[in-house]
Design a protein around this motif. Structure first.
Motif, mmCIF file in Angstrom:
data_model
loop_
_atom_site.group_PDB
_atom_site.id
_atom_site.type_symbol
_atom_site.label_atom_id
_atom_site.label_comp_id
_atom_site.label_asym_id
_atom_site.label_seq_id
_atom_site.Cartn_x
_atom_site.Cartn_y
_atom_site.Cartn_z
ATOM 1 N N TYR A 90 -59.042 6.037 -9.877
ATOM 2 C CA TYR A 90 -58.240 5.799 -11.081
ATOM 3 C C TYR A 90 -59.053 6.088 -12.342
ATOM 4 O O TYR A 90 -58.577 6.741 -13.277
ATOM 5 N N LEU A 91 -60.303 5.612 -12.360
ATOM 6 C CA LEU A 91 -61.145 5.787 -13.547
ATOM 7 C C LEU A 91 -61.565 7.238 -13.766
ATOM 8 O O LEU A 91 -61.953 7.606 -14.877
ATOM 9 N N ASP A 92 -61.474 8.072 -12.724
ATOM 10 C CA ASP A 92 -61.745 9.500 -12.900
ATOM 11 C C ASP A 92 -60.800 10.123 -13.918
ATOM 12 O O ASP A 92 -61.155 11.070 -14.615
ATOM 13 N N THR A 93 -59.585 9.598 -14.011
ATOM 14 C CA THR A 93 -58.600 10.147 -14.950
ATOM 15 C C THR A 93 -58.265 9.185 -16.092
ATOM 16 O O THR A 93 -57.547 9.545 -17.004
ATOM 17 N N HIS A 94 -58.748 7.943 -15.999
ATOM 18 C CA HIS A 94 -58.444 6.932 -17.016
ATOM 19 C C HIS A 94 -59.736 6.199 -17.401
ATOM 20 O O HIS A 94 -59.806 4.976 -17.365
ATOM 21 N N GLY A 95 -60.751 6.945 -17.759
ATOM 22 C CA GLY A 95 -62.079 6.394 -17.992
ATOM 23 C C GLY A 95 -62.197 5.366 -19.096
ATOM 24 O O GLY A 95 -63.166 4.614 -19.143
ATOM 25 N N ALA A 96 -61.227 5.308 -19.985
ATOM 26 C CA ALA A 96 -61.294 4.367 -21.105
ATOM 27 C C ALA A 96 -60.444 3.112 -20.872
ATOM 28 O O ALA A 96 -60.353 2.256 -21.755
ATOM 29 N N GLU A 97 -59.839 2.983 -19.711
ATOM 30 C CA GLU A 97 -58.972 1.831 -19.402
ATOM 31 C C GLU A 97 -59.822 0.571 -19.258
ATOM 32 O O GLU A 97 -60.552 0.405 -18.282
ATOM 33 N N ALA A 98 -59.728 -0.334 -20.253
ATOM 34 C CA ALA A 98 -60.580 -1.523 -20.309
ATOM 35 C C ALA A 98 -60.405 -2.445 -19.107
ATOM 36 O O ALA A 98 -61.385 -2.948 -18.556
ATOM 37 N N GLN A 99 -59.159 -2.682 -18.698
ATOM 38 C CA GLN A 99 -58.917 -3.573 -17.559
ATOM 39 C C GLN A 99 -59.536 -3.013 -16.281
ATOM 40 O O GLN A 99 -60.130 -3.748 -15.502
ATOM 41 N N ALA A 100 -59.381 -1.731 -16.058
ATOM 42 C CA ALA A 100 -59.923 -1.100 -14.853
ATOM 43 C C ALA A 100 -61.450 -1.129 -14.875
ATOM 44 O O ALA A 100 -62.085 -1.409 -13.850
ATOM 45 N N LEU A 101 -62.048 -0.844 -16.029
ATOM 46 C CA LEU A 101 -63.508 -0.887 -16.148
ATOM 47 C C LEU A 101 -64.040 -2.289 -15.901
ATOM 48 O O LEU A 101 -65.051 -2.474 -15.213
ATOM 49 N N SER A 102 -63.369 -3.285 -16.435
ATOM 50 C CA SER A 102 -63.779 -4.671 -16.253
ATOM 51 C C SER A 102 -63.693 -5.077 -14.781
ATOM 52 O O SER A 102 -64.616 -5.689 -14.240
ATOM 53 N N LEU A 103 -62.586 -4.723 -14.133
ATOM 54 C CA LEU A 103 -62.424 -5.040 -12.712
ATOM 55 C C LEU A 103 -63.453 -4.295 -11.870
ATOM 56 O O LEU A 103 -64.007 -4.847 -10.921
ATOM 57 N N PHE A 104 -63.732 -3.051 -12.225
ATOM 58 C CA PHE A 104 -64.726 -2.248 -11.510
ATOM 59 C C PHE A 104 -66.094 -2.940 -11.545
ATOM 60 O O PHE A 104 -66.754 -3.091 -10.514
ATOM 61 N N GLU A 105 -66.521 -3.368 -12.725
ATOM 62 C CA GLU A 105 -67.807 -4.060 -12.866
ATOM 63 C C GLU A 105 -67.820 -5.360 -12.069
ATOM 64 O O GLU A 105 -68.801 -5.691 -11.403
ATOM 65 N N GLN A 106 -66.711 -6.092 -12.130
ATOM 66 C CA GLN A 106 -66.598 -7.359 -11.396
ATOM 67 C C GLN A 106 -66.724 -7.123 -9.889
ATOM 68 O O GLN A 106 -67.436 -7.855 -9.199
ATOM 69 N N LYS A 107 -66.047 -6.104 -9.382
ATOM 70 C CA LYS A 107 -66.066 -5.820 -7.941
ATOM 71 C C LYS A 107 -67.423 -5.298 -7.477
ATOM 72 O O LYS A 107 -67.860 -5.589 -6.366
ATOM 73 N N LEU A 108 -68.119 -4.532 -8.333
ATOM 74 C CA LEU A 108 -69.475 -4.088 -7.984
ATOM 75 C C LEU A 108 -70.398 -5.290 -7.800
ATOM 76 O O LEU A 108 -71.171 -5.363 -6.837
#
Length: 151
Positions: free
Chosen positions: A86-104
């Motif tokens: 998802y982030l490959d095409t929506h790199g600035a999406e704050a919710q997705a970035l936040s969830l990504f960091e949380q899951k890492l």
């Protein structure tokens, strides 16, 4: 020879929207509720039906705990993979970035727990496995994949 266009593809951009919890995401094949569309009418009736052949044998508590941790690692890893797409095409999406960091962070914590209790899953987990004086390279302390430790 004439080159005519038969069609023009129009693919709408995916919205972030509602997401599934880790377990449902892995079972469904996507974290995004909007992308969970059945291919056939009968697919909408699918459930988490397990075969009667699996899960009937008695397991040791250590095996149960190992499988539970491996399942959690697999689920959170799937969420990370789907978010990466998802982030490959929506790199600035704050919710997705936040969830990504949380899951890492969640996956690293789970892998550390697994290494401390059982054996390292990756090279990065070696420092958490055993004591320095015992030798940290303890791959051999865990069962090999073909031995069925985390089936």
């Amino acid at each position: 020879m004439s080159k005519e266009h038969l069609a023009i593809a129009n693919i709408p951009m995916q919205d972030y929207g509602e997401i599934y919890d880790d377990k449902k995401a892995l079972c469904t094949g996507t974290i995004f509720e909007a992308l969970d569309m059945p291919f056939f009418a009968t697919d909408s009736e699918k459930g988490n039906k397990k075969s009667a052949l699996f899960g009937t044998e008695k397991k040791l508590p250590e095996q149960e705990e190992r499988e539970q941790l491996m399942t959690q690692i697999t689920e959170v890893s799937f969420v990370i993979d789907d978010l990466t797409l998802y982030l490959d095409t929506h790199g600035a999406e704050a919710q997705a970035l936040s969830l990504f960091e949380q899951k890492l962070t969640e996956r690293e914590t789970l892998k550390k727990q697994f290494a401390e209790k059982f054996y390292p899953l990756t090279r990065e987990c070696i420092p958490y496995c055993g004591k320095k004086e015992d030798g940290r390279f303890c791959w051999q302390t865990g069962p090999m994949p073909w031995e069925g430790a985390c089936v």
